[in-house]
Design an enzyme around this catalytic site. Structure first.
Site, PDB file in Angstrom:
ATOM      1  N   CYS A  78       0.833  -1.204   0.000  1.00 40.46           N
ATOM      2  CA  CYS A  78       0.000   0.000   0.000  1.00 40.46           C
ATOM      3  C   CYS A  78       0.868   1.255   0.000  1.00 40.46           C
ATOM      4  O   CYS A  78       1.723   1.419   0.875  1.00 40.46           O
ATOM      5  CB  CYS A  78      -0.904  -0.001   1.227  1.00 40.46           C
ATOM      6  SG  CYS A  78      -1.876   1.504   1.387  1.00 40.46           S
ATOM      7  N   CYS A  84      -1.537   6.233   6.669  1.00 42.81           N
ATOM      8  CA  CYS A  84      -2.906   5.825   6.981  1.00 42.81           C
ATOM      9  C   CYS A  84      -2.923   5.038   8.285  1.00 42.81           C
ATOM     10  O   CYS A  84      -2.016   4.277   8.573  1.00 42.81           O
ATOM     11  CB  CYS A  84      -3.441   4.971   5.834  1.00 42.81           C
ATOM     12  SG  CYS A  84      -5.041   4.219   6.168  1.00 42.81           S
ATOM     13  N   CYS A  87      -4.057   0.056   8.721  1.00 40.27           N
ATOM     14  CA  CYS A  87      -3.288  -1.191   8.907  1.00 40.27           C
ATOM     15  C   CYS A  87      -2.039  -0.893   9.739  1.00 40.27           C
ATOM     16  O   CYS A  87      -1.486   0.190   9.659  1.00 40.27           O
ATOM     17  CB  CYS A  87      -2.816  -1.750   7.562  1.00 40.27           C
ATOM     18  SG  CYS A  87      -4.135  -2.286   6.475  1.00 40.27           S
ATOM     19  N   CYS A 165      -7.765   0.696  -1.420  1.00 35.93           N
ATOM     20  CA  CYS A 165      -7.371   0.089  -0.150  1.00 35.93           C
ATOM     21  C   CYS A 165      -7.203  -1.402  -0.357  1.00 35.93           C
ATOM     22  O   CYS A 165      -8.146  -2.081  -0.771  1.00 35.93           O
ATOM     23  CB  CYS A 165      -8.428   0.370   0.912  1.00 35.93           C
ATOM     24  SG  CYS A 165      -8.086  -0.467   2.467  1.00 35.93           S
ATOM     25  N   GLN A 289     -20.224  -9.242  10.496  1.00 39.29           N
ATOM     26  CA  GLN A 289     -18.760  -9.357  10.483  1.00 39.29           C
ATOM     27  C   GLN A 289     -18.184  -8.937   9.133  1.00 39.29           C
ATOM     28  O   GLN A 289     -18.743  -9.267   8.090  1.00 39.29           O
ATOM     29  CB  GLN A 289     -18.352 -10.803  10.781  1.00 39.29           C
ATOM     30  CG  GLN A 289     -18.708 -11.259  12.192  1.00 39.29           C
ATOM     31  CD  GLN A 289     -17.711 -10.814  13.247  1.00 39.29           C
ATOM     32  OE1 GLN A 289     -16.860  -9.964  13.006  1.00 39.29           O
ATOM     33  NE2 GLN A 289     -17.808 -11.377  14.438  1.00 39.29           N
ATOM     34  N   TYR A 318     -24.625 -12.334  23.794  1.00 39.32           N
ATOM     35  CA  TYR A 318     -24.492 -11.070  23.046  1.00 39.32           C
ATOM     36  C   TYR A 318     -24.843 -11.418  21.597  1.00 39.32           C
ATOM     37  O   TYR A 318     -23.957 -11.487  20.747  1.00 39.32           O
ATOM     38  CB  TYR A 318     -23.068 -10.526  23.086  1.00 39.32           C
ATOM     39  CG  TYR A 318     -22.618  -9.977  24.422  1.00 39.32           C
ATOM     40  CD1 TYR A 318     -22.739  -8.614  24.712  1.00 39.32           C
ATOM     41  CD2 TYR A 318     -22.039 -10.796  25.382  1.00 39.32           C
ATOM     42  CE1 TYR A 318     -22.306  -8.102  25.931  1.00 39.32           C
ATOM     43  CE2 TYR A 318     -21.598 -10.294  26.597  1.00 39.32           C
ATOM     44  CZ  TYR A 318     -21.737  -8.946  26.864  1.00 39.32           C
ATOM     45  OH  TYR A 318     -21.305  -8.445  28.069  1.00 39.32           O
ATOM     46  N   GLU A 339     -29.786  -9.488  23.599  1.00 38.09           N
ATOM     47  CA  GLU A 339     -28.981  -8.383  23.043  1.00 38.09           C
ATOM     48  C   GLU A 339     -29.641  -7.080  23.466  1.00 38.09           C
ATOM     49  O   GLU A 339     -30.874  -6.967  23.459  1.00 38.09           O
ATOM     50  CB  GLU A 339     -28.943  -8.514  21.507  1.00 38.09           C
ATOM     51  CG  GLU A 339     -28.409  -7.326  20.755  1.00 38.09           C
ATOM     52  CD  GLU A 339     -26.942  -7.047  21.066  1.00 38.09           C
ATOM     53  OE1 GLU A 339     -26.657  -5.908  21.473  1.00 38.09           O
ATOM     54  OE2 GLU A 339     -26.115  -7.960  20.893  1.00 38.09           O
ATOM     55  N   ASP A 387     -20.073 -13.383  22.999  1.00 40.49           N
ATOM     56  CA  ASP A 387     -19.240 -12.704  21.994  1.00 40.49           C
ATOM     57  C   ASP A 387     -19.361 -11.207  22.265  1.00 40.49           C
ATOM     58  O   ASP A 387     -20.047 -10.480  21.545  1.00 40.49           O
ATOM     59  CB  ASP A 387     -19.731 -13.063  20.582  1.00 40.49           C
ATOM     60  CG  ASP A 387     -18.864 -12.437  19.490  1.00 40.49           C
ATOM     61  OD1 ASP A 387     -17.822 -11.827  19.822  1.00 40.49           O
ATOM     62  OD2 ASP A 387     -19.233 -12.542  18.310  1.00 40.49           O
ATOM     63  N   CYS A 414     -12.839 -10.384  20.742  1.00 41.09           N
ATOM     64  CA  CYS A 414     -12.067  -9.580  19.783  1.00 41.09           C
ATOM     65  C   CYS A 414     -10.965  -8.794  20.487  1.00 41.09           C
ATOM     66  O   CYS A 414     -10.322  -7.941  19.887  1.00 41.09           O
ATOM     67  CB  CYS A 414     -12.992  -8.636  19.012  1.00 41.09           C
ATOM     68  SG  CYS A 414     -13.895  -7.486  20.070  1.00 41.09           S
TER      69      CYS A 414
END
Length: 457
Positions: A78, A84, A87, A165, A289, A318, A339, A387, A414
């Site tokens: 990139c 940026c 990433c 991108c 996702q 969740y 939820e 989750d 996550c």
């Protein structure tokens, strides 16, 4: 050296060797035990660095000259990688990224959770770790009289204009460039978050991998959108797989992308995609996702850990739009999803109907309040799946889970740090963490998803 002195000072130029990496991909070098964090440096490398900021217990430096490169270093494809903030790891080979993410999970489980002996499997990666994102949320602004759209530079609100991108699906790139051109052609001003002036705040695109359907969402400051009909016509002509054009209105001074009002300008209000055998309706604001290929890998692992035989009752604490719940419902006797976001529960019910699944029930509310109520009604789950968002589980929810005493808990995370904290809590209340599987949902970035299996002692 007095207590207040540090072994380095601002503007010092030093020769260092990097021995580790942080969760955000910075190299770590130590001067007399004092850590220096340096962007885009890799473990094993030696370099000349310049100190740019010194705190009480750590400092930051800039990479000046790389003297010895790591074998895992690669040339980032990139052109705006260094500017940026999207990433962090394009300079590290993909094999190196997978090893780094496994190590990151192991280290954090040991340091925060005291779980040094837990089995952490090698990270499950992608065959093609590029162009995987099915959703782009791109801020729009103006610089020197020109419309710009891209990601924010790291730790700033300066938009780095982005011609393409390398982690976005090609259609997302195409939409962003097209909207920039059309905004210029039709006199649509980019938004300025300092003055709160301008019209177009964000372009949000969603691409469904399995159906190839495409949704374009234009987030504007007010209802007014100049040349609206011409804009929609031009989008339809240029994008053959376009299924939906939506305007979202966000009049507030905020960094939250979406406002409360959404209007379909053309086409459907949803696009459809599938993960495994489950079909999902995705609206402009649905949580879905961003890497559907790896989502299937992650959810298959959650399903494997749940060890369902068709006789189990499962709680998904969740549940969002029902993604994991509907996967589990294929193998469970009954699934209960909870939820806090009402729109997500509405989507979950719609997705259950879409897939003719009638053994999944969805409720709006806080899981830590709903679960004791379920228990009072006599509900006894065999498996609980969580989750949570990056902040992890609320302690009251963890407590409610342990009171319900499921045989197994499957924790999808996550954020390894909050996962480690929550596993420690559950370990202290009668559960054993058997294994953890890292999954690379976000190649080229520092993020890593995990699936952990806990069993009742």
């Amino acid at each position: 050296m007095s207590k207040r002195e540090t072994p380095v000072k601002k503007n010092d130029v030093l020769n260092v060797t990097f021995e580790d990496m942080t969760h955000d991909g910075s190299g770590v070098a130590k001067i007399n035990g004092f850590p220096l964090f340096v962007k885009r440096a890799l473990p094993g490398e030696t370099a000349e660095v310049k100190v740019i900021n010194v705190k009480k217990n750590y400092g930051f430096a800039r990479l000046m000259t790389l003297k010895q490169e790591s074998e895992a270093r690669v040339e980032p494809p990139c052109p705006i990688f260094k500017r940026c903030g999207g990433c962090q790891l394009q300079h590290l080979s993909y094999e190196g990224q997978l090893v780094y993410k496994q190590k990151q999970v192991k280290d954090v489980l040991e340091r925060i959770g005291g779980l040094g002996d837990v089995l952490v499997h090698p990270t499950l990666g992608m065959e093609e770790p590029w162009r995987y994102r099915n959703k782009a949320q791109v801020p729009v602004g103006e610089q020197n009289g020109e419309i710009v759209a891209g990601f924010y530079a790291e730790r700033s609100h300066q938009i780095v204009d982005m011609p393409n991108c390398v982690i976005q699906h090609e259609d997302n790139d195409k939409v962003v460039q097209l909207v920039k051109k059309l905004a210029k052609d039709y006199g649509i001003r980019g938004y300025d978050d300092h003055t709160h002036k301008g019209t177009l705040r964000h372009v949000v695109t969603r691409h469904a991998k399995q159906t190839d359907q495409l949704m374009v969402v234009l987030v504007t400051k007010g209802k007014e959108l100049p040349n609206k009909k011409n804009l929609v016509t031009a989008l339809k002509e240029a994008l053959p797989n376009l299924t939906s054009v939506v305007q979202n209105i966000n009049p507030k001074r905020t960094n939250v992308i979406f406002g409360d009002k959404t209007e379909v300008l053309w086409g459907e209000d949803v696009i459809y995609d599938t993960i495994g055998d489950i079909k999902f309706a995705i609206s402009a604001r649905s949580f879905y996702q961003v890497n559907p290929m790896q989502t299937k890998v992650l959810y298959n692992k959650a399903l494997e850990y749940a060890q369902l035989t068709g006789r189990e009752t499962v709680i998904d604490a969740y549940c969002g739009i029902g993604t994991i719940s509907l996967f589990l419902a294929q193998k469970a006797k009954q699934v209960y999803g909870v939820e806090i976001v009402p729109e997500a529960i509405s989507d979950a019910k719609q997705n259950a109907k879409l897939n003719h699944i009638d053994n999944a029930e969805f409720v709006v509310g806080e899981a830590e309040r709903i679960m004791p109520w379920w228990q009072a009604q006599g509900l006894k789950p065999d498996v609980i799946v969580v989750d949570p968002p990056r902040k992890g589980c609320d302690e009251a929810l963890l407590e409610a889970m342990t009171v319900m005493k499921p045989t197994r808990i499957v924790y999808v995370s996550c954020n390894p740090a909050t996962l480690a904290r929550d596993l420690k809590f559950l370990e202290q209340r009668g559960y054993t963490t058997q294994e953890v599987q890292p999954v690379d949902m976000f190649p080229q970035t520092g993020h890593v998803e995990c699936c952990a299996l806990l069993v009742k002692k």
